[in-house]
Design a protein around this motif. Structure first.
Motif, PDB file in Angstrom:
ATOM      1  N   THR A  69     -38.471 -20.899 -17.848  1.00 34.35           N
ATOM      2  CA  THR A  69     -38.228 -19.370 -18.449  1.00 34.35           C
ATOM      3  C   THR A  69     -37.414 -19.587 -17.312  1.00 34.35           C
ATOM      4  OG1 THR A  69     -40.061 -18.397 -17.207  1.00 34.35           O
ATOM      5  CG2 THR A  69     -40.173 -18.893 -19.326  1.00 34.35           C
ATOM      6  N   ASN A  81     -28.778 -13.602 -25.453  1.00 32.46           N
ATOM      7  CA  ASN A  81     -29.477 -13.741 -26.001  1.00 32.46           C
ATOM      8  C   ASN A  81     -29.953 -15.541 -26.883  1.00 32.46           C
ATOM      9  OD1 ASN A  81     -32.516 -12.587 -25.680  1.00 32.46           O
ATOM     10  ND2 ASN A  81     -32.873 -12.577 -27.581  1.00 32.46           N
ATOM     11  N   ASP A  82     -28.674 -15.920 -27.007  1.00 29.42           N
ATOM     12  CA  ASP A  82     -28.323 -17.291 -27.169  1.00 29.42           C
ATOM     13  C   ASP A  82     -28.741 -18.074 -26.550  1.00 29.42           C
ATOM     14  OD1 ASP A  82     -28.914 -16.435 -30.988  1.00 29.42           O
ATOM     15  OD2 ASP A  82     -26.568 -16.014 -30.345  1.00 29.42           O
ATOM     16  N   PRO A 118     -36.476 -16.113 -34.153  1.00 32.06           N
ATOM     17  CA  PRO A 118     -36.108 -16.244 -32.478  1.00 32.06           C
ATOM     18  C   PRO A 118     -37.361 -17.210 -31.879  1.00 32.06           C
ATOM     19  CG  PRO A 118     -36.544 -13.689 -33.242  1.00 32.06           C
ATOM     20  CD  PRO A 118     -37.084 -14.693 -34.391  1.00 32.06           C
ATOM     21  N   TYR A 121     -44.559 -18.135 -27.913  1.00 31.75           N
ATOM     22  CA  TYR A 121     -43.817 -18.131 -29.030  1.00 31.75           C
ATOM     23  C   TYR A 121     -44.168 -18.028 -30.120  1.00 31.75           C
ATOM     24  CZ  TYR A 121     -42.220 -22.706 -25.910  1.00 31.75           C
ATOM     25  OH  TYR A 121     -42.083 -23.228 -25.308  1.00 31.75           O
ATOM     26  N   LYS A 129     -37.615 -11.136 -25.056  1.00 33.03           N
ATOM     27  CA  LYS A 129     -36.504 -11.324 -25.584  1.00 33.03           C
ATOM     28  C   LYS A 129     -36.380 -11.655 -23.942  1.00 33.03           C
ATOM     29  CE  LYS A 129     -32.052  -8.794 -25.065  1.00 33.03           C
ATOM     30  NZ  LYS A 129     -31.362  -7.053 -25.319  1.00 33.03           N
ATOM     31  N   ASN A 139     -31.296 -18.221 -24.591  1.00 32.60           N
ATOM     32  CA  ASN A 139     -32.618 -19.303 -25.778  1.00 32.60           C
ATOM     33  C   ASN A 139     -32.001 -21.070 -25.872  1.00 32.60           C
ATOM     34  OD1 ASN A 139     -34.236 -16.922 -26.062  1.00 32.60           O
ATOM     35  ND2 ASN A 139     -33.497 -16.696 -28.168  1.00 32.60           N
TER      36      ASN A 139
END
Lengths: 363, 181
Positions: B41, B28-29, A15, B116, A20, B32
């Motif tokens: 964000t 989450n995919d 990730p 990161y 999260k 992201n």
């Protein structure tokens, strides 16, 4: 390209962020948005079908009556007519669902005997049945731009003081970041908050020397300064008045906030939009008095869909549509000697946003 | 989680439960992906919200032309580019521009660097958006070249070329860092 043998690409399979991104809070936000959209869709659909069904029922009953005039169809026809007559009433109730405004009211209750004044803030916004007081809390919660200020009037052994706290909202995470509260001691003077709106507050101070009035910025209180702002900067005054007024106040005058130089109290001047973003009554004062003979004040939403009429002991909320004041939707009791000192409107998407924020800010 | 049933969605399907399953599987995919496109964000939150709201409304139109994941990414990508057109992103971009003029990285940029998982991701985020997107879809999300080409509405050759250029650029960034410390 074989990804499994490429170290560069293998590393990118991990990730990108340590935290999260898709949180439970975001999931709840999405779910509640869907609920809200579906509720809105349902209301629109109900509003469309209600007149259609009433009309169809009336037509059917009249047809039955024409074919069988001696039967019990007369009763059916009467029922249908009464259903049709009731239709505008149902439509009025439904019109409440179309309210696009919410009102944040600040109130000050004057103490009867030199004791402590009380302040409270109410958030009134549409719900499924019309309007509701959704949140209520002590002190004043004042919206300014995308954030809020909390203003408290404190009574302590060392005397009265004002405490200002800036509350910064962070929307995606639905968190409130409170700045360090700043307490400004009144040095033995008594103080009353007479108005709060946008970034300004009007204060009445009382000392052994007498009364004085001041309009200052919330940010000035937060700096511990309480610098006065000149009336000449914030109100439309006649050109012949060349004197600069640093001592003045903001008061209600039948549906409007007006600037009053304290030494010329008989005359008030319209305020700039930087002090009061919206201050226009949608109905004539005579119309307000016709609906509510005991009216002493009223405020109207910028979208002209809601009218709040103040009497000595109540705030009465009416839907307002195309110049017509509709049936009473909500009554909010006022305490003895309680006066409005702030009226801030939210419209459109901001209503549901404030619904959520004020759950946190006025728990 | 298998979402094959979405191809034959019935009128009595519990759409809210389906959405919940989608969010659980791909939330989450999608977030992201949105973040890797926009690098903000707050904005990634908004894009993710809009993506799932649009997906919820279009669930009955999904016929399995692509995988559910690619379908969600397509919605997310279009949403992100809609945002880019809007004044909101113009304002955000202006802030970016201003902060980039400073000698020192902004507090936000420094805070982001700290979030990161690796130095490589820090470099990937610096790639131009077209190269970044192709590389991420290929390396992180493990999509096939054909799927990426469909998602990006370009040819497979262009996708391969962008991935190649992205790798070269990453190597250059690594060398620069080693050289300048």
């Amino acid at each position: 390209m074989d990804k499994t043998k490429d170290p560069l690409l293998e590393e990118l399979h991990l990730p990108p962020l340590k935290r999260k991104g898709f949180t439970d809070q975001l999931r709840l936000r999405i779910e509640s948005e869907i609920e809200a959209q579906e509720r809105q869709k349902k209301h629109k659909s109900n509003r469309f079908w209600l007149p259609v069904w009433s009309g169809a029922a009336l037509l059917a009953a009249m047809l039955v009556y024409m074919v069988y005039p001696d039967s019990g169809a007369e009763q059916s026809a009467n029922q249908a007519i009464s259903a049709a007559e009731e239709q505008p009433k149902a439509s009025k109730a439904a019109s409440a669902h179309e309210l696009k405004s919410g009102l944040l009211i600040g109130l000050r209750e004057d103490s009867a005997d030199e004791a402590e004044d009380e302040y409270r803030t109410l958030w009134i916004s549409p719900d499924e049945d019309g309007l509701e007081v959704k949140q209520e809390g002590g002190d004043l919660l004042i919206p300014y731009k995308m954030d809020f200020w909390r203003l408290e009037h404190l009574y302590r052994a060392e005397g009265e003081s004002l405490r200002a706290t800036k509350l910064k909202l962070s929307e995606p995470s639905m968190t409130v970041l409170a700045a360090e509260p700043v307490t400004l001691n009144m040095n033995g003077e008594r103080v009353k908050i007479q108005f709060a709106g946008q970034e300004y507050v009007a204060l009445q101070q009382e000392s052994s020397m007498g009364e004085s009035f001041k309009v200052t910025k919330l940010s000035s209180i937060a700096e511990g300064a309480m610098e006065p702002v000149s009336l000449n900067r914030l109100a439309a005054i006649p050109s012949q008045l060349t004197k600069e007024y640093l001592e003045w106040t903001i008061m209600r005058d039948k549906g409007s906030w007006v600037a009053h130089p304290s030494e010329a109290e008989e005359e008030g001047y319209p305020l700039s939009r930087t002090v009061v973003a919206h201050d226009r009554l949608c109905a004539d004062w005579s119309e307000v008095e016709r609906i509510e003979p005991n009216a002493i004040d009223a405020v109207c939403s910028p979208t002209k869909d809601m009218l709040a009429v103040f009497t000595e002991d109540e705030i009465r909320f009416y839907p307002f549509e195309e110049g017509i004041i509709d049936d009473l939707l909500l009554t909010v009791p006022l305490k003895d000697e309680e006066k409005m000192i702030m009226a801030e409107w939210a419209t459109g998407d901001y209503v549901s946003k404030w619904d959520e924020w004020l759950k946190l800010l006025l728990p | 989680m298998n979402f094959d049933y979405l191809k034959y969605i019935a009128s009595d399907t519990d759409m809210k439960q389906t959405l919940n399953d989608l969010m659980k599987a791909y939330g989450n995919d999608v977030w992201n992906y949105a973040f890797l496109i926009c690098k903000k964000t707050d904005l990634a939150d908004d894009i993710t919200q809009d993506t799932f709201l649009k997906a919820y409304k279009k669930l009955h139109t999904f016929r399995g032309q692509s995988s559910v994941k690619t379908w969600l990414f397509t919605i997310a990508r279009n949403t992100a580019f809609d945002y880019k057109k809007s004044s909101f992103l113009r304002r955000v971009t202006l802030v970016d521009y201003i902060t980039q003029q400073k000698t020192h990285p902004s507090a936000e940029a420094e805070a982001l660097e700290a979030i990161y998982t690796s130095e490589l991701w820090e470099k990937v985020i610096q790639l131009p958006v077209k190269l970044r997107e192709s590389l991420i879809l290929y390396a992180h999300y493990q999509l096939k070249i054909q799927e990426i080409a469909e998602l990006l509405e370009t040819s497979e050759g262009t996708v391969k070329s962008r991935i190649f250029k992205a790798r070269i650029k990453l190597m250059q960034l690594t060398e620069e860092r080693e050289h300048f410390g």
